[in-house]
Design a protein around this motif. Structure first.
Motif, PDB file in Angstrom:
ATOM      1  N   PRO A 224       0.817  -1.223   0.000  1.00 33.09           N
ATOM      2  CA  PRO A 224       0.000   0.000   0.000  1.00 33.09           C
ATOM      3  C   PRO A 224       0.849   1.270   0.000  1.00 33.09           C
ATOM      4  O   PRO A 224       0.413   2.289  -0.539  1.00 33.09           O
ATOM      5  CB  PRO A 224      -0.805  -0.100   1.295  1.00 33.09           C
ATOM      6  CG  PRO A 224      -0.807  -1.538   1.642  1.00 33.09           C
ATOM      7  CD  PRO A 224       0.468  -2.102   1.110  1.00 33.09           C
ATOM      8  N   ILE A 225       2.057   1.220   0.575  1.00 29.33           N
ATOM      9  CA  ILE A 225       2.919   2.398   0.558  1.00 29.33           C
ATOM     10  C   ILE A 225       3.288   2.720  -0.889  1.00 29.33           C
ATOM     11  O   ILE A 225       3.204   3.862  -1.332  1.00 29.33           O
ATOM     12  CB  ILE A 225       4.197   2.153   1.399  1.00 29.33           C
ATOM     13  CG1 ILE A 225       3.821   1.745   2.826  1.00 29.33           C
ATOM     14  CG2 ILE A 225       5.078   3.382   1.400  1.00 29.33           C
ATOM     15  CD1 ILE A 225       5.018   1.399   3.702  1.00 29.33           C
ATOM     16  N   ASN A 227       1.638   1.705  -3.564  1.00 34.36           N
ATOM     17  CA  ASN A 227       0.432   2.067  -4.298  1.00 34.36           C
ATOM     18  C   ASN A 227       0.060   3.518  -4.061  1.00 34.36           C
ATOM     19  O   ASN A 227      -0.330   4.232  -4.987  1.00 34.36           O
ATOM     20  CB  ASN A 227      -0.727   1.144  -3.907  1.00 34.36           C
ATOM     21  CG  ASN A 227      -0.528  -0.268  -4.436  1.00 34.36           C
ATOM     22  OD1 ASN A 227       0.329  -0.493  -5.285  1.00 34.36           O
ATOM     23  ND2 ASN A 227      -1.300  -1.204  -3.918  1.00 34.36           N
ATOM     24  N   ALA A 228       0.176   3.989  -2.801  1.00 31.42           N
ATOM     25  CA  ALA A 228      -0.148   5.377  -2.495  1.00 31.42           C
ATOM     26  C   ALA A 228       0.804   6.301  -3.252  1.00 31.42           C
ATOM     27  O   ALA A 228       0.372   7.281  -3.881  1.00 31.42           O
ATOM     28  CB  ALA A 228      -0.060   5.627  -0.992  1.00 31.42           C
ATOM     29  N   MET A 232      -0.135   9.016  -6.357  1.00 31.00           N
ATOM     30  CA  MET A 232       0.244  10.430  -6.266  1.00 31.00           C
ATOM     31  C   MET A 232       1.046  10.841  -7.490  1.00 31.00           C
ATOM     32  O   MET A 232       0.809  11.904  -8.072  1.00 31.00           O
ATOM     33  CB  MET A 232       1.080  10.661  -5.008  1.00 31.00           C
ATOM     34  CG  MET A 232       0.289  10.552  -3.730  1.00 31.00           C
ATOM     35  SD  MET A 232       1.378  10.886  -2.330  1.00 31.00           S
ATOM     36  CE  MET A 232       0.463  10.123  -1.035  1.00 31.00           C
ATOM     37  N   ILE A 235      -1.269  11.121 -10.442  1.00 29.44           N
ATOM     38  CA  ILE A 235      -2.079  12.344 -10.391  1.00 29.44           C
ATOM     39  C   ILE A 235      -1.210  13.547 -10.762  1.00 29.44           C
ATOM     40  O   ILE A 235      -1.650  14.439 -11.483  1.00 29.44           O
ATOM     41  CB  ILE A 235      -2.723  12.489  -8.995  1.00 29.44           C
ATOM     42  CG1 ILE A 235      -3.788  11.405  -8.802  1.00 29.44           C
ATOM     43  CG2 ILE A 235      -3.354  13.862  -8.814  1.00 29.44           C
ATOM     44  CD1 ILE A 235      -4.313  11.289  -7.391  1.00 29.44           C
ATOM     45  N   PHE A 243       2.488  16.959  -5.990  1.00 29.21           N
ATOM     46  CA  PHE A 243       3.049  16.184  -4.878  1.00 29.21           C
ATOM     47  C   PHE A 243       4.576  16.207  -4.871  1.00 29.21           C
ATOM     48  O   PHE A 243       5.191  16.510  -3.865  1.00 29.21           O
ATOM     49  CB  PHE A 243       2.597  14.727  -4.961  1.00 29.21           C
ATOM     50  CG  PHE A 243       1.211  14.487  -4.456  1.00 29.21           C
ATOM     51  CD1 PHE A 243       0.927  14.598  -3.098  1.00 29.21           C
ATOM     52  CD2 PHE A 243       0.192  14.143  -5.322  1.00 29.21           C
ATOM     53  CE1 PHE A 243      -0.347  14.372  -2.636  1.00 29.21           C
ATOM     54  CE2 PHE A 243      -1.089  13.917  -4.857  1.00 29.21           C
ATOM     55  CZ  PHE A 243      -1.362  14.028  -3.520  1.00 29.21           C
ATOM     56  N   TYR A 258       8.647   7.639   0.518  1.00 31.28           N
ATOM     57  CA  TYR A 258       7.581   6.682   0.230  1.00 31.28           C
ATOM     58  C   TYR A 258       8.126   5.484  -0.542  1.00 31.28           C
ATOM     59  O   TYR A 258       7.823   4.337  -0.227  1.00 31.28           O
ATOM     60  CB  TYR A 258       6.449   7.355  -0.560  1.00 31.28           C
ATOM     61  CG  TYR A 258       5.491   8.144   0.302  1.00 31.28           C
ATOM     62  CD1 TYR A 258       5.822   8.502   1.607  1.00 31.28           C
ATOM     63  CD2 TYR A 258       4.248   8.540  -0.172  1.00 31.28           C
ATOM     64  CE1 TYR A 258       4.952   9.227   2.398  1.00 31.28           C
ATOM     65  CE2 TYR A 258       3.362   9.260   0.619  1.00 31.28           C
ATOM     66  CZ  TYR A 258       3.721   9.612   1.897  1.00 31.28           C
ATOM     67  OH  TYR A 258       2.857  10.317   2.670  1.00 31.28           O
TER      68      TYR A 258
ATOM     69  N   PHE B  19      -2.740   2.562   3.319  1.00 29.92           N
ATOM     70  CA  PHE B  19      -2.848   3.393   2.118  1.00 29.92           C
ATOM     71  C   PHE B  19      -3.350   4.790   2.483  1.00 29.92           C
ATOM     72  O   PHE B  19      -2.755   5.808   2.104  1.00 29.92           O
ATOM     73  CB  PHE B  19      -3.802   2.707   1.134  1.00 29.92           C
ATOM     74  CG  PHE B  19      -4.019   3.457  -0.145  1.00 29.92           C
ATOM     75  CD1 PHE B  19      -3.099   3.363  -1.182  1.00 29.92           C
ATOM     76  CD2 PHE B  19      -5.145   4.248  -0.328  1.00 29.92           C
ATOM     77  CE1 PHE B  19      -3.301   4.049  -2.366  1.00 29.92           C
ATOM     78  CE2 PHE B  19      -5.350   4.934  -1.506  1.00 29.92           C
ATOM     79  CZ  PHE B  19      -4.430   4.836  -2.530  1.00 29.92           C
ATOM     80  N   LEU B  23      -1.668   8.808   2.357  1.00 36.29           N
ATOM     81  CA  LEU B  23      -2.274   9.990   1.729  1.00 36.29           C
ATOM     82  C   LEU B  23      -2.432  11.101   2.760  1.00 36.29           C
ATOM     83  O   LEU B  23      -2.188  12.279   2.487  1.00 36.29           O
ATOM     84  CB  LEU B  23      -3.638   9.639   1.136  1.00 36.29           C
ATOM     85  CG  LEU B  23      -3.666   8.649  -0.033  1.00 36.29           C
ATOM     86  CD1 LEU B  23      -5.084   8.515  -0.563  1.00 36.29           C
ATOM     87  CD2 LEU B  23      -2.742   9.073  -1.147  1.00 36.29           C
ATOM     88  N   THR B 118      -3.571  17.737  -2.523  1.00 32.44           N
ATOM     89  CA  THR B 118      -3.705  16.755  -1.441  1.00 32.44           C
ATOM     90  C   THR B 118      -5.170  16.556  -1.060  1.00 32.44           C
ATOM     91  O   THR B 118      -5.586  15.442  -0.758  1.00 32.44           O
ATOM     92  CB  THR B 118      -2.900  17.207  -0.213  1.00 32.44           C
ATOM     93  OG1 THR B 118      -3.204  18.576   0.067  1.00 32.44           O
ATOM     94  CG2 THR B 118      -1.419  17.078  -0.448  1.00 32.44           C
ATOM     95  N   THR B 121      -7.038  14.393  -3.713  1.00 30.55           N
ATOM     96  CA  THR B 121      -6.534  13.013  -3.710  1.00 30.55           C
ATOM     97  C   THR B 121      -7.082  12.247  -2.507  1.00 30.55           C
ATOM     98  O   THR B 121      -7.626  11.142  -2.643  1.00 30.55           O
ATOM     99  CB  THR B 121      -4.992  13.007  -3.677  1.00 30.55           C
ATOM    100  OG1 THR B 121      -4.513  13.772  -4.776  1.00 30.55           O
ATOM    101  CG2 THR B 121      -4.453  11.595  -3.761  1.00 30.55           C
ATOM    102  N   PHE B 125     -10.158   9.560  -2.970  1.00 30.75           N
ATOM    103  CA  PHE B 125     -10.009   8.118  -2.722  1.00 30.75           C
ATOM    104  C   PHE B 125     -11.000   7.646  -1.674  1.00 30.75           C
ATOM    105  O   PHE B 125     -11.514   6.528  -1.759  1.00 30.75           O
ATOM    106  CB  PHE B 125      -8.575   7.772  -2.327  1.00 30.75           C
ATOM    107  CG  PHE B 125      -7.749   7.404  -3.513  1.00 30.75           C
ATOM    108  CD1 PHE B 125      -7.898   6.168  -4.105  1.00 30.75           C
ATOM    109  CD2 PHE B 125      -6.874   8.312  -4.078  1.00 30.75           C
ATOM    110  CE1 PHE B 125      -7.176   5.828  -5.229  1.00 30.75           C
ATOM    111  CE2 PHE B 125      -6.146   7.991  -5.199  1.00 30.75           C
ATOM    112  CZ  PHE B 125      -6.290   6.748  -5.781  1.00 30.75           C
TER     113      PHE B 125
END
Lengths: 559, 184
Positions: A224-225, A227-228, A232, A235, A243, A258, B19, B23, B118, B121, B125
């Motif tokens: 998940p780290i 994936n996050a 970002m 995006i 970001f 990350y 996750f 964020l 931010t 996002t 999500f």
């Protein structure tokens, strides 16, 4: 108790209507539509081997370019694409699916279950993996492959600097595979937690299952780290967000935090199952139970925890504060302790054993030495000043290849020689195996050992060519020759696989006289895995069955 | 011992929590980096969104009521509470849509600045997770309407319930950090 009920019904329920759904078919459709863990496991391995070929060709092209100074065999752009794809391929499309293949094939068999906890989810994970890989390679046909390195440092990976679509393919394919990996990790944990056969307590679990179980938690937390971070970056690139773009207030360092926050656990994700295989193979061929079972299992848990506290040793050169660096230096050195515990346990298992030098065992022994070399050069990187001196040089390339090739790949070769008879019913040729072993061993050391020296002489990594400094040309040529020896090793291996699949010696149920449950069933196992699971009274059920008078529980060895 | 469906959902939630934590950390990091920059002061409508949030929070209670009834095989009551849950979740999403439209009209976009980056996002999500939760709830409602929830499907009801409560809890944190943080 739960494991008992489910284990029993799992065997009993495989009759009647359900059978039609679950039974594998040998046709192509049978494979593609399969939810059988054995077929999916084999497909994982085949896919990984195919991508191993691609990643290997990329490596050879890189080595040809680097064979002599001032070479123009590859353009700088192509060189960047190739080392990005080589790294990404070997980590995400080879190491992970290969180890996952072993995991989903072996875990249900080793715990006496009929399949994974969620067979359809298992198939989904596999196909996400395949399509993710295909999508990554499709980028070659869509305005160029990604070229910002497998770590995709921002802002180089941002749209201002990487304006092809390769980087977007990279992000999307890693996301797709990442989702599949999380689903797979959930599946393995649920399988081990709920489907163990009667009396298979956690203290009797084969160590391979222990390692993959712990490893699944690592994946669950680490992916998940990534994936996050990936969403970002996506995006940023697609919607012009900020970001990781310092020019508009974002932080390039956050991407590094990350990425390595994922990246360092990832290093353990691709080595823990290899540790598991070694922990199965060494005892069988030393004819001794593993030394310090509890320590091998517990040190795995320690590694899993520590692996989340060491990421910034990839960032010593960034210029973070001294306190920060100190913390990560100490944490990185301390993770060598549980790893060292394992090396000690394997060595102690060998001590006084009656060793059988099969190809599998030789690969396992080579793993022990090569991985230790990689581990030692790794510890040297935990020392901040040494890191400043050597980071981004070929010393680092040497280190990581000793860990990945000397560790993960050698252990996987050992695993393939060991379990191939179970998967196919036929033995791999031992004489070709010995050729494969020695070519791999020599090729590995020839290719990568000299890179330590090159790195200490200051040769930077990720450069497409280099000036004609004293010894640089000669050492690089040696390294390239070594890469071709490795090519020969892989060709012999592929030949061995092909020939043995057709004409190999019949294996029988338990050719190695091994002790874990997968050897209690036929080779290859039937659809339902077992007609009857033997009783589990200790860590080595088949030993107890064969030698009731010397059973582990009578010797005070069992849990 | 948890059933395998519930165990799998708990594990999935652990990974999802990770996750969202990342964020959220990005949001907090840019906020700390430039306290004047990445925050929604003046742009966010805390009261209106607060009211829509109450809908989402109360949907956890209605789902709990639905779960209880479905487990006792009281399908009519269960389905009614399930539909109430779906309605409350949909109202929340509608509120989020209105908030987005208002922000976009006033020029707050993903590419405007780090707050926009931010904020959209993180909340985007979360909205996606609410939407997927609604799909799962609708599937359960459809199953219950057609043939009743069979014994082995009650595990699915529980698993979806866990997921929905998780999505709810994530919003508690986001609302606290992003919305209340912008006025405090």
């Amino acid at each position: 108790m739960k494991g008992y009920e489910l284990g029993e019904t799992a065997v009993g329920a495989a009759v009647g209507g359900e059978r039609a759904v679950w039974a594998p078919h040998e046709s192509l459709l049978g494979w593609v539509a399969s939810v059988d863990h054995k077929q999916i496991g084999i497909m994982y391995m085949v896919a990984a081997f195919a991508f191993f070929g691609l990643g290997g060709i990329e490596a050879l092209l890189l080595r040809i370019q680097l064979a002599v100074p001032h070479n123009n065999f590859l353009s700088p752009e192509t060189f960047n694409e190739l080392f990005t794809m080589h790294g990404t391929t070997m980590i995400f499309l080879v190491a992970m699916p290969l180890l996952t293949g072993f995991t989903v094939y072996l875990v249900p068999l080793m715990i006496g279950a009929r399949d994974m906890a969620f067979p359809r989810l298992n198939a989904m994970s596999f196909w996400l993996q395949v399509f993710g890989g295909v999508m990554l390679y499709f980028s070659f046909f869509a305005r160029g492959a990604p070229n910002a390195g497998w770590f995709s440092y921002a802002p180089l990976s941002e749209s201002a600097y990487s304006f092809g679509s390769g980087q977007d393919y990279w992000i999307l394919s890693l996301l797709v595979m990442g989702i599949g990996t999380v689903a797979g990790a959930i599946n393995v944990i649920a399988t081990v937690a709920t489907l163990r056969v009667r009396a298979m307590t956690m203290r009797r679990l084969p160590l391979f299952v222990w390692m993959t179980f712990v490893n699944s938690f690592l994946m669950l937390m680490a992916l998940p780290i990534l994936n996050a971070a990936l969403v970002m970056l996506l995006i940023d690139r697609q919607l012009h967000a900020h970001f990781f773009t310092p020019a508009s207030g974002g932080s390039a360092i956050l991407w590094q935090h990350y990425f390595w926050g994922f990246g360092h656990p990832e290093v353990y994700i691709v080595i823990l199952p290899a540790f598991g295989m070694i922990s199965e193979i060494i005892p069988v061929f030393a004819r001794k139970p593993i030394f310090g079972y509890e320590f091998v299992a517990a040190s795995t848990v320690a590694i899993a925890f520590l692996s989340f506290a060491v990421w910034a040793h990839h960032m010593f050169a960034v210029g973070l504060s001294d306190v920060f660096n100190l913390f990560f230096a100490v944490a990185s050195m301390s993770i060598a302790v549980p790893t060292g515990v394992k090396v000690f346990n394997w060595t102690a298992t060998l001590y006084g054993g009656r060793l059988r030098f099969t190809t599998a065992m030789m690969f396992a022994l080579a793993f022990l030495v090569m991985f230790t070399i990689g581990g030692l050069s790794g510890v040297s990187f935990a020392v901040v000043p040494i890191d400043w001196q050597l980071t981004d040089t070929y010393y680092l390339v040497a280190h990581l290849h000793y860990v990945f090739f000397g560790g993960t790949v050698l252990a996987s070769f050992a695993g393939i020689y060991y379990w191939f008879p179970k998967l196919t019913g036929r033995m791999l040729s031992e004489s070709l195996g010995k050729w494969h072993f020695w070519l791999s061993f020599i090729g590995l050391n020839l290719t990568f050992f000299v890179q330590h020296v090159l790195g200490m002489m200051g040769m930077p990594r990720r450069v497409f060519t280099y000036p004609d400094l004293p010894y640089w040309g000669a050492l690089n040529m040696l390294s390239t020759v070594g890469a071709f020896v490795l090519l020969a090793a892989v060709v012999v291996f592929a030949w061995n696989l092909g020939v043995s699949l057709k004409h190999g010696e019949e294996a029988g149920d338990n050719p190695w006289d091994a002790w874990t449950l997968e050897w209690a069933t036929s080779s290859p196992p039937p659809v339902d895995n077992f007609t009857r699971v033997p009783p589990v009274r200790g860590r080595r059920p088949l030993w107890d069955l064969a030698h009731p008078e010397l059973a582990d529980e009578l010797q005070g060895r069992a849990a | 011992m948890l059933s395998k469906s519930k165990l799998a959902m708990v594990l999935f939630i652990v990974s999802e929590a990770n996750f969202f934590a990342l964020l959220l950390m990005a949001y907090a990091y840019y906020h700390a980096l430039d306290p004047g920059g990445a925050n929604g002061a003046g742009a966010l409508d805390v009261v209106t969104t607060g009211l829509y949030s109450v809908c989402l929070f109360s949907s956890s209670a209605t789902l709990w009521a639905a779960d209880r009834r479905l487990r006792r095989q009281e399908y009519r009551g269960g389905i009614r509470w399930l539909l109430a849950t779906i309605a409350l979740g949909a109202i929340f999403l509608y509120g989020q849509g209105r908030e987005y439209a208002r922000l976009l009209r006033s020029g707050v976009t993903v590419s405007r600045n780090l707050f926009g980056t931010t904020f959209f996002t993180l909340t985007g999500f979360h909205g996606l997770h609410v939407f997927l939760g609604l799909c799962a709830l609708a599937t359960l409602a459809g199953l219950a309407l057609r043939s009743g929830i069979r014994e082995r499907q009650t595990q699915a009801v529980e698993a979806v319930g866990l997921y929905w409560h998780f999505v709810d809890a994530v919003w508690v944190v986001i609302f606290g950090v992003v919305y209340l943080g912008s006025v405090l």
